[in-house]
Design an enzyme around this catalytic site. Sequence first.
Site, PDB file in Angstrom:
ATOM      1  N   LYS A   1       4.496  11.832  12.169  1.00  0.00           N
ATOM      2  CA  LYS A   1       5.750  12.186  11.489  1.00  0.00           C
ATOM      3  C   LYS A   1       5.839  13.703  11.289  1.00  0.00           C
ATOM      4  CE  LYS A   1       7.759   8.128  10.553  1.00  0.00           C
ATOM      5  NZ  LYS A   1       9.097   7.750  11.044  1.00  0.00           N
TER       6      LYS A   1
ATOM      7  N   ASP B   1      15.081  -1.713  19.901  1.00  0.00           N
ATOM      8  CA  ASP B   1      13.834  -2.002  19.185  1.00  0.00           C
ATOM      9  C   ASP B   1      12.886  -2.702  20.152  1.00  0.00           C
ATOM     10  OD1 ASP B   1      11.891  -3.160  17.262  1.00  0.00           O
ATOM     11  OD2 ASP B   1      13.373  -2.552  15.750  1.00  0.00           O
TER      12      ASP B   1
ATOM     13  N   ASP C   1      11.512  -0.175  24.544  1.00  0.00           N
ATOM     14  CA  ASP C   1      10.605   0.799  23.943  1.00  0.00           C
ATOM     15  C   ASP C   1      11.213   2.175  24.172  1.00  0.00           C
ATOM     16  OD1 ASP C   1       8.514   2.474  23.220  1.00  0.00           O
ATOM     17  OD2 ASP C   1       7.010   1.020  23.866  1.00  0.00           O
TER      18      ASP C   1
ATOM     19  N   ARG D   1       2.542  -4.656   2.828  1.00  0.00           N
ATOM     20  CA  ARG D   1       2.841  -3.587   1.868  1.00  0.00           C
ATOM     21  C   ARG D   1       2.858  -4.175   0.467  1.00  0.00           C
ATOM     22  NH1 ARG D   1       7.261   0.215   4.945  1.00  0.00           N
ATOM     23  NH2 ARG D   1       7.703  -1.575   6.238  1.00  0.00           N
TER      24      ARG D   1
ATOM     25  N   TYR E   1      -0.148   7.951  11.413  1.00  0.00           N
ATOM     26  CA  TYR E   1       1.235   7.876  10.915  1.00  0.00           C
ATOM     27  C   TYR E   1       1.683   9.245  10.398  1.00  0.00           C
ATOM     28  CZ  TYR E   1       5.300   6.163   8.327  1.00  0.00           C
ATOM     29  OH  TYR E   1       6.576   5.949   7.861  1.00  0.00           O
TER      30      TYR E   1
ATOM     31  N   GLY F   1      14.029  -3.358  12.448  1.00  0.00           N
ATOM     32  CA  GLY F   1      13.043  -3.206  11.369  1.00  0.00           C
ATOM     33  C   GLY F   1      13.722  -3.293  10.013  1.00  0.00           C
ATOM     34  N   PHE F   2      12.943  -3.090   8.980  1.00  0.00           N
ATOM     35  CA  PHE F   2      13.439  -3.297   7.619  1.00  0.00           C
ATOM     36  C   PHE F   2      14.612  -2.370   7.270  1.00  0.00           C
ATOM     37  CE2 PHE F   2      12.262  -1.512   3.259  1.00  0.00           C
ATOM     38  CZ  PHE F   2      13.258  -2.224   2.601  1.00  0.00           C
TER      39      PHE F   2
END
Length: 309
Positions: free
Chosen positions: A148, A31, A56, A185, A144, A10-11
């Site tokens: 978290k 990932d 996963d 985004r 989300y 991911g980023f």
Amino acid sequence: MRYLITGGAGFIGANLAHQLVEEGNEILVVDNLITGRHSNIEDLVRNSRFEFKRQDIIEIFDPGDIDGIYHLASIGSVYHYLNNPIETMRVGSIGTERMLELARERNCRLVFSSTSEVYGSPLVHPQVEDYWGNVNPVGIRSVYDESKRYAEALTMAYYRKYRVDVGIARIFNTYGPYMDPDDRRVMPNFITQALSGKPLTIYGDGSQTRSFCYVDDTVGGLIKLMESNCPGPVNIGNPDEYSIKELADTISALLGVPGKYEYEELPEDDPLKRKPDISLAKSVLGWTPGVSLREGLEKTIKWFRKELQ
Ligand code: UDP
């Protein structure tokens, strides 16, 4: 050191993987590629100190010997977590439990990437770590936010009950290379729109604020947290706050295009403001971000130009 990075394609994970490999560490990236991109780590695959496993993390797997875990796996973009609500909750809950069990079994430190979203639409400004937040527990963003918040609670439970060595980072809006240009985004949207001469889509009147941190700074904060023994939570973000309209103006000016904007409806439960108080990160980690918005945008725009070609 050999580190496991969940969500390492991911980023933020890909930026962290590149940095840690460069520093001479061995890295295993795990990932499932729901939102991570193999192209983000393609150049690392040939490196003998780097390994990638498509996996996963809600399934049990053996990562081999590890000295620490960066647990970043998550679906971070609003567009993607709204389209994958159950996967988002499962990686935050079951995925985090699996990683905490692994840290407990291997007796190694785990740094967990939590989020400024735990503060919801904050009533305290700037946000300090001991603010409990203002989250709609059944709103669309809750998949989300609450996953978290649950993951933070679970991390603290493992810390208190089993003395697992943990560090919780609350990451504020981050931008930079390896961001998916299509993840909807604000940064990828505005930059790709401005680069292709399209109007920038401002949601609401653009007066809502965010504080944007360049990814090299964020990665530096995560590494400092891993190297410390601070359990956190600790805010990792850049306190320079901008309205979304100011961001649109800045990107337009940097690219030398006229500020052409299209106003769209503000999404449900979109937080009105966000700015980290980073006193704790400064005092406990000796960390402070160093890249200004203008400097970070120049580097990010350069990367997007290449990526879009
Ligand atoms: N936003 C916007 N135009 C876009 C994408 C996002 O005005 O094309 C706004 C969005 O409503 C929010 C802010 O930019 O107020 C940041 O959105 P993003 O999805 O990047 O992150 P988050 O809401 O999770 O902070």
